[in-house]
Design a protein around this motif. Structure first.
Motif, mmCIF file in Angstrom:
data_model
loop_
_atom_site.group_PDB
_atom_site.id
_atom_site.type_symbol
_atom_site.label_atom_id
_atom_site.label_comp_id
_atom_site.label_asym_id
_atom_site.label_seq_id
_atom_site.Cartn_x
_atom_site.Cartn_y
_atom_site.Cartn_z
ATOM 1 N N ASP A 148 0.944 -1.236 0.011
ATOM 2 C CA ASP A 148 0.034 0.103 0.030
ATOM 3 C C ASP A 148 0.988 1.416 -0.157
ATOM 4 N N ALA A 149 1.797 1.363 1.030
ATOM 5 C CA ALA A 149 2.571 2.617 1.002
ATOM 6 C C ALA A 149 3.385 2.663 -0.303
ATOM 7 N N LEU A 150 4.069 1.533 -0.682
ATOM 8 C CA LEU A 150 4.929 1.430 -1.540
ATOM 9 C C LEU A 150 4.255 1.990 -2.977
ATOM 10 N N VAL A 151 2.955 1.674 -3.511
ATOM 11 C CA VAL A 151 2.613 1.915 -4.549
ATOM 12 C C VAL A 151 2.064 3.354 -4.259
ATOM 13 N N MET A 152 1.458 3.832 -3.196
ATOM 14 C CA MET A 152 0.805 5.134 -3.115
ATOM 15 C C MET A 152 1.884 6.083 -3.386
ATOM 16 N N MET A 153 3.139 5.799 -2.721
ATOM 17 C CA MET A 153 4.223 7.005 -2.839
ATOM 18 C C MET A 153 4.916 6.784 -4.260
ATOM 19 N N ALA A 154 5.140 5.704 -4.655
ATOM 20 C CA ALA A 154 5.868 5.614 -5.894
ATOM 21 C C ALA A 154 4.887 6.416 -6.889
ATOM 22 N N GLN A 155 3.518 6.156 -6.991
ATOM 23 C CA GLN A 155 2.846 6.763 -7.938
ATOM 24 C C GLN A 155 2.759 8.087 -7.810
ATOM 25 N N ARG A 156 2.597 8.748 -6.577
ATOM 26 C CA ARG A 156 2.623 10.187 -6.414
ATOM 27 C C ARG A 156 4.006 10.738 -6.807
ATOM 28 N N LEU A 157 4.880 10.333 -6.403
ATOM 29 C CA LEU A 157 6.398 10.942 -6.883
ATOM 30 C C LEU A 157 6.481 10.860 -8.392
ATOM 31 N N ALA A 158 6.110 9.568 -9.093
ATOM 32 C CA ALA A 158 6.151 9.445 -10.593
ATOM 33 C C ALA A 158 5.240 10.718 -11.131
ATOM 34 N N ASP A 159 4.155 10.900 -10.744
ATOM 35 C CA ASP A 159 3.034 11.855 -11.092
ATOM 36 C C ASP A 159 3.866 13.353 -11.071
ATOM 37 N N ALA A 160 4.550 13.449 -10.206
ATOM 38 C CA ALA A 160 5.219 14.691 -9.868
ATOM 39 C C ALA A 160 6.501 14.927 -10.642
ATOM 40 N N GLY A 161 6.889 13.783 -11.126
ATOM 41 C CA GLY A 161 8.170 13.920 -11.963
ATOM 42 C C GLY A 161 9.565 13.736 -10.971
ATOM 43 N N CYS A 162 9.299 13.307 -9.670
ATOM 44 C CA CYS A 162 10.404 13.381 -8.717
ATOM 45 C C CYS A 162 11.342 12.094 -9.206
ATOM 46 N N PRO A 163 12.582 12.145 -9.265
ATOM 47 C CA PRO A 163 13.629 11.098 -9.425
ATOM 48 C C PRO A 163 13.716 10.408 -8.102
ATOM 49 N N ALA A 164 12.763 9.300 -7.749
ATOM 50 C CA ALA A 164 12.828 8.874 -6.544
ATOM 51 C C ALA A 164 13.510 7.450 -6.576
ATOM 52 N N GLU A 165 14.086 7.050 -5.569
ATOM 53 C CA GLU A 165 14.680 5.716 -5.629
ATOM 54 C C GLU A 165 13.966 4.995 -4.183
ATOM 55 N N ILE A 166 13.033 4.092 -4.269
ATOM 56 C CA ILE A 166 12.296 3.589 -3.390
ATOM 57 C C ILE A 166 12.808 2.007 -3.234
ATOM 58 N N THR A 167 12.866 1.748 -2.011
ATOM 59 C CA THR A 167 13.329 0.274 -1.494
ATOM 60 C C THR A 167 12.349 -0.172 -0.579
ATOM 61 N N TYR A 168 11.690 -1.435 -0.999
ATOM 62 C CA TYR A 168 10.997 -2.191 -0.448
ATOM 63 C C TYR A 168 11.681 -3.169 0.475
ATOM 64 N N LEU A 169 11.288 -3.516 1.785
ATOM 65 C CA LEU A 169 11.967 -4.630 2.612
ATOM 66 C C LEU A 169 10.763 -5.103 3.429
ATOM 67 N N ASP A 170 10.858 -6.594 3.178
ATOM 68 C CA ASP A 170 10.155 -7.347 3.992
ATOM 69 C C ASP A 170 10.605 -8.634 3.936
ATOM 70 N N LEU A 171 10.108 -9.544 5.201
ATOM 71 C CA LEU A 171 10.470 -10.926 5.309
ATOM 72 C C LEU A 171 9.691 -11.711 4.308
ATOM 73 N N SER A 172 8.502 -11.505 3.747
ATOM 74 C CA SER A 172 7.717 -12.248 3.236
ATOM 75 C C SER A 172 7.992 -12.223 1.643
ATOM 76 N N GLU A 173 8.072 -13.340 0.994
ATOM 77 C CA GLU A 173 8.082 -13.462 -0.503
ATOM 78 C C GLU A 173 6.908 -13.406 -1.239
ATOM 79 N N ALA A 174 5.824 -13.750 -0.376
ATOM 80 C CA ALA A 174 4.520 -13.781 -0.998
ATOM 81 C C ALA A 174 3.943 -12.640 -0.902
ATOM 82 N N SER A 175 4.293 -11.625 0.209
ATOM 83 C CA SER A 175 3.749 -10.225 0.163
ATOM 84 C C SER A 175 4.381 -9.654 -0.768
#
Length: 408
Positions: free
Chosen positions: A62-89
């Motif tokens: 949820d947070a990953l997609v929202m932040m990535a989409q908003r920053l892409a819409d704004a043309g921000c050169p963002a580098e986002i790292t996702y971190l989690d234990l679960s491969e299924a997630s």
């Protein structure tokens, strides 16, 4: 396998379908970039510059997609790292990103590895960590890891569970653990649903109107009632964890909910007693009086910077409106001197001076407050005096933020 990892491999949370990305963007707090700017960068960040973000415990994204989409819409050169234990997630999160044509770096590692990732790729300007710290074997180590991964001028948006709005949850967890603790996850869910249906009317969980994840999905039921590690934080406990990690709270969301005054008699006796309390003591008192907070969302920075992080009313600040039609709201304020809003089942009256009503439509214009004042032919000090109470009230219910370079 670690029981928490086993849970999220079996029941990725929250339940999400990547096909739904074509129909809606899941939004919320924290981590909307405008919110981030308002609470952590004084509403002045230059979003043309690179932005490094970590989603620590990213779940189904949820947070990953929202932040990535908003920053892409704004043309921000963002580098986002996702971190989690679960491969299924991770698989669900990455599929949601791919459905939108967005990209991120994915790490299947512990949250405690955040400092190592920061050392490899650079410290993070922002860290999102929602619904994770309260599930760690050693939450304090988790708070410290996030702090160590932050850039000096960066900040974090955190969410942890709170005790009073989750009344009945923890006794119910204990009961189900005693009954079902040795069963496989799918069997636990099926039997838990049968047990819930048979609960007596006197059961505290059954009487709690603030929790409903168990009604939404099997993943929600497991996360709420069958989790193997789950602890809540009161305001004082959360502030202590932040302090121990070298962090400090900038603001809770929504700020109005952490003001105890609306829950007490509006008399000089109570007003005088509230004046004696520190900000932290007022936050804690509001939590105890309201009784409906099932989680705490807080923006935090390195200790010592908390007083300089949040946007304030200034001529240069650009308002970003996050509410209903401001013209209609202006008419309501002109007639009634405020408006009512419900948050987590509790109705709040938001007072706004009628003199501020004519300025409300301009909040959606993307002009700075200085330009709004000039258009009204008011000098800045007169405008700030007139609109200041409205600014604080609207920001207090998360309807108004400041950000120069981001569109809504």
């Amino acid at each position: 396998m670690d029981p928490v990892k086993r849970q999220y491999e079996s029941y990725p949370y929250p339940a999400r379908d990547p096909a739904e990305e074509a129909r809606r963007l899941v939004e919320g707090s924290p981590s909307d970039p405008i919110e981030i700017d308002h609470f952590l960068f004084r509403g002045r960040r230059d979003w043309r510059k690179p932005f490094r973000a970590l989603v620590a415990g990213g779940g189904t994204g949820d947070a990953l997609v929202m932040m990535a989409q908003r920053l892409a819409d704004a043309g921000c050169p963002a580098e986002i790292t996702y971190l989690d234990l679960s491969e299924a997630s991770r698989d669900i999160a990455s599929a949601r990103m791919e459905a939108r044509g967005l990209s991120a770096t994915y790490e299947i590692r512990s949250l405690l590895d955040a400092p190592a990732i920061a050392a490899e790729r650079g410290a993070f300007d922002y860290i999102d960590c929602c619904g994770v710290l309260h599930h760690l074997p050693d939450p304090s180590a988790g708070f410290r890891a996030l702090s160590d991964a932050l850039a000096p001028g960066g900040g974090a948006g955190l969410m942890v569970y709170a005790p009073y709005g989750r009344e009945g949850v923890y006794p119910m967890q204990d009961a189900l653990r005693a009954l079902l603790g040795e069963d496989e996850p799918s069997a636990q869910v099926a039997l838990a649903r049968q047990a819930l249906a048979a609960l007596p009317e006197t059961n505290g969980f059954r009487r709690n109107p603030f929790v409903s994840d168990h009604e939404v999905s099997d993943a929600g039921l497991y996360d709420l009632l069958l989790h193997s590690r789950d602890r809540p934080y009161s305001v004082p406990e959360l502030l202590a964890e932040l302090e121990g990690a070298g962090l400090a709270a900038v603001s809770f969301l929504e700020p109005l909910r952490y003001d105890p005054a609306p829950h007490l008699p509006a008399t000089p006796e109570f007003a005088e007693r509230l004046k004696r309390l520190s900000t932290a003591e007022r936050w804690a008192l509001a939590e105890r009086l309201a009784g409906n907070m099932r989680m705490h969302v807080v923006y935090a920075v390195k200790a010592g910077r908390e007083g300089q992080a949040m946007a304030t009313l200034s001529a240069e600040a650009v308002p970003r409106w996050n509410g209903p039609d401001p013209r209609a709201l202006g008419r309501k304020v002109q007639a009634e001197g405020g408006f009512a809003i419900s948050m987590a089942g509790l109705r709040h009256w938001v007072p706004i001076p009628k003199a501020a009503a004519p300025f409300l439509p301009a909040l959606a214009s993307e002009r700075s407050f200085g330009e709004i004042a000039k258009a009204a032919r008011m000098d800045w000090f007169a405008f700030a005096s007139t609109f200041g109470p409205a600014f604080r009230a609207l920001a207090g219910v998360n309807l108004l933020h400041c950000s120069k370079g981001l569109p809504r």
